[in-house]
Motif scaffolding. Structure first.
Motif, PDB file in Angstrom:
ATOM      1  N   ILE A 200       0.836  -1.206   0.000  1.00  0.00           N
ATOM      2  CA  ILE A 200       0.000   0.000   0.000  1.00  0.00           C
ATOM      3  C   ILE A 200       0.867   1.251   0.000  1.00  0.00           C
ATOM      4  O   ILE A 200       0.585   2.232  -0.716  1.00  0.00           O
ATOM      5  N   ILE A 201       1.943   1.260   0.780  1.00  0.00           N
ATOM      6  CA  ILE A 201       2.822   2.429   0.839  1.00  0.00           C
ATOM      7  C   ILE A 201       3.530   2.632  -0.495  1.00  0.00           C
ATOM      8  O   ILE A 201       3.663   3.766  -0.982  1.00  0.00           O
ATOM      9  N   TYR A 245      -8.040   4.781   0.163  1.00  0.00           N
ATOM     10  CA  TYR A 245      -8.718   4.015  -0.881  1.00  0.00           C
ATOM     11  C   TYR A 245      -8.192   2.584  -0.945  1.00  0.00           C
ATOM     12  O   TYR A 245      -8.959   1.642  -1.200  1.00  0.00           O
ATOM     13  N   ALA A 246      -6.893   2.402  -0.724  1.00  0.00           N
ATOM     14  CA  ALA A 246      -6.307   1.061  -0.768  1.00  0.00           C
ATOM     15  C   ALA A 246      -6.857   0.174   0.340  1.00  0.00           C
ATOM     16  O   ALA A 246      -7.037  -1.041   0.144  1.00  0.00           O
ATOM     17  N   LEU A 247      -7.133   0.745   1.498  1.00  0.00           N
ATOM     18  CA  LEU A 247      -7.680  -0.046   2.606  1.00  0.00           C
ATOM     19  C   LEU A 247      -9.018  -0.666   2.231  1.00  0.00           C
ATOM     20  O   LEU A 247      -9.305  -1.833   2.551  1.00  0.00           O
ATOM     21  N   LEU A 248      -9.866   0.115   1.559  1.00  0.00           N
ATOM     22  CA  LEU A 248     -11.182  -0.392   1.177  1.00  0.00           C
ATOM     23  C   LEU A 248     -11.044  -1.545   0.185  1.00  0.00           C
ATOM     24  O   LEU A 248     -11.677  -2.602   0.347  1.00  0.00           O
ATOM     25  N   LEU A 249     -10.202  -1.371  -0.829  1.00  0.00           N
ATOM     26  CA  LEU A 249     -10.048  -2.421  -1.835  1.00  0.00           C
ATOM     27  C   LEU A 249      -9.387  -3.665  -1.243  1.00  0.00           C
ATOM     28  O   LEU A 249      -9.806  -4.797  -1.530  1.00  0.00           O
ATOM     29  N   ALA A 250      -8.358  -3.470  -0.413  1.00  0.00           N
ATOM     30  CA  ALA A 250      -7.659  -4.621   0.174  1.00  0.00           C
ATOM     31  C   ALA A 250      -8.580  -5.415   1.089  1.00  0.00           C
ATOM     32  O   ALA A 250      -8.537  -6.659   1.112  1.00  0.00           O
ATOM     33  N   ALA A 251      -9.424  -4.741   1.847  1.00  0.00           N
ATOM     34  CA  ALA A 251     -10.352  -5.439   2.732  1.00  0.00           C
ATOM     35  C   ALA A 251     -11.385  -6.231   1.931  1.00  0.00           C
ATOM     36  O   ALA A 251     -11.725  -7.375   2.264  1.00  0.00           O
ATOM     37  N   ARG A 252     -11.899  -5.604   0.876  1.00  0.00           N
ATOM     38  CA  ARG A 252     -12.886  -6.304   0.052  1.00  0.00           C
ATOM     39  C   ARG A 252     -12.258  -7.502  -0.658  1.00  0.00           C
ATOM     40  O   ARG A 252     -12.873  -8.570  -0.756  1.00  0.00           O
ATOM     41  N   SER A 282     -15.844   8.904  -3.292  1.00  0.00           N
ATOM     42  CA  SER A 282     -15.089   9.598  -2.256  1.00  0.00           C
ATOM     43  C   SER A 282     -14.064  10.538  -2.866  1.00  0.00           C
ATOM     44  O   SER A 282     -13.908  11.687  -2.432  1.00  0.00           O
ATOM     45  N   ALA A 283     -13.359  10.058  -3.896  1.00  0.00           N
ATOM     46  CA  ALA A 283     -12.340  10.897  -4.538  1.00  0.00           C
ATOM     47  C   ALA A 283     -12.971  12.113  -5.202  1.00  0.00           C
ATOM     48  O   ALA A 283     -12.423  13.225  -5.134  1.00  0.00           O
ATOM     49  N   SER A 318      -3.767   4.907  -9.014  1.00  0.00           N
ATOM     50  CA  SER A 318      -2.869   3.903  -8.438  1.00  0.00           C
ATOM     51  C   SER A 318      -3.657   2.815  -7.707  1.00  0.00           C
ATOM     52  O   SER A 318      -3.354   1.625  -7.832  1.00  0.00           O
ATOM     53  N   THR A 319      -4.685   3.215  -6.981  1.00  0.00           N
ATOM     54  CA  THR A 319      -5.470   2.246  -6.203  1.00  0.00           C
ATOM     55  C   THR A 319      -6.200   1.252  -7.097  1.00  0.00           C
ATOM     56  O   THR A 319      -6.303   0.071  -6.764  1.00  0.00           O
ATOM     57  N   LEU A 320      -6.692   1.720  -8.229  1.00  0.00           N
ATOM     58  CA  LEU A 320      -7.500   0.866  -9.095  1.00  0.00           C
ATOM     59  C   LEU A 320      -6.692   0.145 -10.167  1.00  0.00           C
ATOM     60  O   LEU A 320      -7.271  -0.619 -10.956  1.00  0.00           O
ATOM     61  N   THR A 321      -5.384   0.363 -10.220  1.00  0.00           N
ATOM     62  CA  THR A 321      -4.554  -0.333 -11.219  1.00  0.00           C
ATOM     63  C   THR A 321      -3.358  -1.029 -10.578  1.00  0.00           C
ATOM     64  O   THR A 321      -3.214  -2.248 -10.672  1.00  0.00           O
ATOM     65  N   PHE A 322      -2.498  -0.269  -9.893  1.00  0.00           N
ATOM     66  CA  PHE A 322      -1.299  -0.868  -9.299  1.00  0.00           C
ATOM     67  C   PHE A 322      -1.655  -1.867  -8.204  1.00  0.00           C
ATOM     68  O   PHE A 322      -1.168  -3.011  -8.202  1.00  0.00           O
ATOM     69  N   LEU A 323      -2.494  -1.451  -7.259  1.00  0.00           N
ATOM     70  CA  LEU A 323      -2.821  -2.318  -6.129  1.00  0.00           C
ATOM     71  C   LEU A 323      -3.506  -3.612  -6.566  1.00  0.00           C
ATOM     72  O   LEU A 323      -3.113  -4.700  -6.117  1.00  0.00           O
ATOM     73  N   PRO A 324      -4.528  -3.595  -7.448  1.00  0.00           N
ATOM     74  CA  PRO A 324      -5.112  -4.862  -7.890  1.00  0.00           C
ATOM     75  C   PRO A 324      -4.094  -5.773  -8.570  1.00  0.00           C
ATOM     76  O   PRO A 324      -4.137  -6.999  -8.384  1.00  0.00           O
ATOM     77  N   ALA A 325      -3.184  -5.181  -9.354  1.00  0.00           N
ATOM     78  CA  ALA A 325      -2.187  -6.002 -10.042  1.00  0.00           C
ATOM     79  C   ALA A 325      -1.307  -6.745  -9.050  1.00  0.00           C
ATOM     80  O   ALA A 325      -1.074  -7.958  -9.183  1.00  0.00           O
TER      81      ALA A 325
END
Length: 468
Positions: A200-201, A245-252, A282-283, A318-325
């Motif tokens: 996430i960081i 935003y990353a917290l929400l996606l990671a939890a889901r 939110s954004a 970043s949240t919707l592309t990098f983190l899911p990857a």
């Protein structure tokens, strides 16, 4: 899923990861280059409609060679009067600075105070010295210290600017480091995972690199404005938003992994379907709120609006592309040493959050009413806010040399000696305006500025029918 689709699903996360790593490597240096396109001027912290703002703009016409004045003050350690010999020695000391690197023109002679216990001289410096300002001031101090039996103080805009530069040196890096460490600790406590907080960081830092690069290009083409305040807030804003935003996606995704028995791609698709809406909503709320700053009367506030909105967009990207990857590539390993369990997906998360959700679901009106009451109670203290600005002696946390020098200057010379009040008037009324200003209680003296830049030393400098 057909074999080509399976290969595409596996290859896409890897491509996104490579692209974002290229963004970080190629655009990361722009975070440190924002200072090159930053504009820090006094008018930025004043309302556009303020009379002082119009005076600052009107003064530009009177500046043939813009300089940064440094005031040298000599005082007697015991409060004894400083005689003619000391005054002559101080004048000679200033004269030795003529022609030195960074010094513009000839320094003024040393002038005595009315009580005879202090001397004052002015050395004009180039305004673009940058990192050479501190060494130049050190050379002035060395030359002035050659006057025996005196204590030397450096005041004025040059000394204040040097102290501010020293106080803010590395402040962006410090703010960023504190934010990252704080976020890391929170994530470790919440997820009890080793890899996920780091992922996430990294995503937040990559989004900050992209935001800084976009802002740099726009500022370099005068589309947006950047100053020190905007730089500091941008880094904190992007890191905070990207983490949120990353917290929400990671939890889901964790819940979907448990529900789908570790199938990565279907779990991420489901997580994105359920998270993309709340994240973008939110954004959008934050970005539109920031853009409302465009209506502010302060230039530095207006600058923060579009720059902050750009940072929010980069955080969402970043949240919707990098983190899911990364999460798809790692799967359950992203949450190691803890493991997503089916029981978590059934209840909608961990125990405390299930209880919070149940409370909101059971009594939504009571929850929002209690929340509103708490917010109103806090808002009741808003009339106590004083926004009258901060005096120079309260800007610095530690004792700054320029503040002590300004206090020494004020003990022996008029209060405006280091920073006089400026009046712009019609040339035909110069004499009457000068007399009217001198007649005001608290004014020590008033004089029109001449072509040499010194008040009262000849005929006034007239520009477009006006004098200063």
């Amino acid at each position: 899923m057909p074999r080509p689709a399976r290969w595409a699903a596996r290859l896409l996360p890897l491509v996104l990861l490579v692209l974002w790593l290229a963004v970080g490597g190629g655009l990361g240096p722009y975070a440190g280059k924002l200072g090159e396109v930053a504009t820090n001027d006094q008018a930025a912290f004043l309302p556009r409609s303020a009379e002082s703002t119009r005076v600052i703009e009107a003064q530009r016409a009177f500046r043939q060679d813009e300089t940064l004045p440094a005031l040298v003050v000599w005082t007697s350690p015991g409060g004894a009067p400083l005689g003619p010999e000391t005054r002559a020695a101080a004048t000679r000391a200033l004269a030795t600075l003529s022609g030195q690197p960074g010094v513009v023109g000839a320094p003024s002679p040393a002038l005595p105070s009315e009580d005879g216990e202090a001397l004052r001289g002015v050395v004009q410096l180039r305004p673009d010295l940058g990192e050479e300002l501190a060494p130049t001031l050190a050379e002035i101090d060395r030359a002035a210290s050659a006057v025996p039996g005196t204590t030397v103080w450096l005041a004025g805009p040059a000394a204040t600017q040097a102290d501010l530069s020293d106080a803010f040196a590395g402040i962006d890096g410090l703010l960023l480091a504190v934010a990252l460490v704080t976020v890391l600790l929170i994530l470790l406590l919440v997820y009890r995972s080793v890899l996920l907080p780091l992922i996430i960081i990294v995503g937040a830092v990559l989004s900050l690199a992209l935001a800084c690069a976009v802002v740099y290009v726009l500022a370099d083409h005068d589309v947006v404005r950047v100053d020190g305040q905007v730089q500091g807030i941008l880094s904190i804003l992007v890191i905070g938003a990207a983490t949120d935003y990353a917290l929400l996606l990671a939890a889901r995704y964790r819940e979907e992994l448990a529900r789908r028995d570790g199938e990565r791609v279907p779990a991420m698709r489901a997580a994105l379907r359920q998270s993309a809406g709340p994240i973008t909503a939110s954004a959008a709320t934050v970005a539109l709120a920031l853009l409302a700053l465009l209506f502010s009367d302060l230039t530095n506030n207006r600058a923060l609006g579009p720059v902050g909105a750009i940072g929010i967009v980069c955080a969402v990207l970043s949240t919707l592309t990098f983190l899911p990857a990364v999460l798809v590539l790692l799967g359950r390993a992203a949450y190691w040493p803890s493991k997503p369990r089916p029981s978590e997906s059934e209840g909608g998360g961990h125990g405390i959050w299930r209880r919070v959700a149940a409370l909101v679901d059971r009594a939504p009106r009571k929850v929002w009413a209690a929340t509103l009451a708490g917010l109103l109670a806090c808002a009741a203290f808003s009339p106590l806010l004083e926004s009258k600005g901060v005096p120079l002696d309260e800007i610095f946390v530690n004792d700054a040399p320029s503040v002590a020098a300004q206090e020494a200057l004020g003990r022996h010379f008029p209060g405006g000696a280091g920073n006089p009040a400026i009046v712009i008037a019609d040339a035909a009324a110069a004499a009457r305006v000068t007399s009217a200003a001198e007649a005001v209680e608290g004014v020590d003296s008033a004089a029109a500025v001449t072509a040499s830049g010194r008040p009262g030393a000849g005929a006034p400098l007239v520009v477009d029918g006006r004098v200063r």
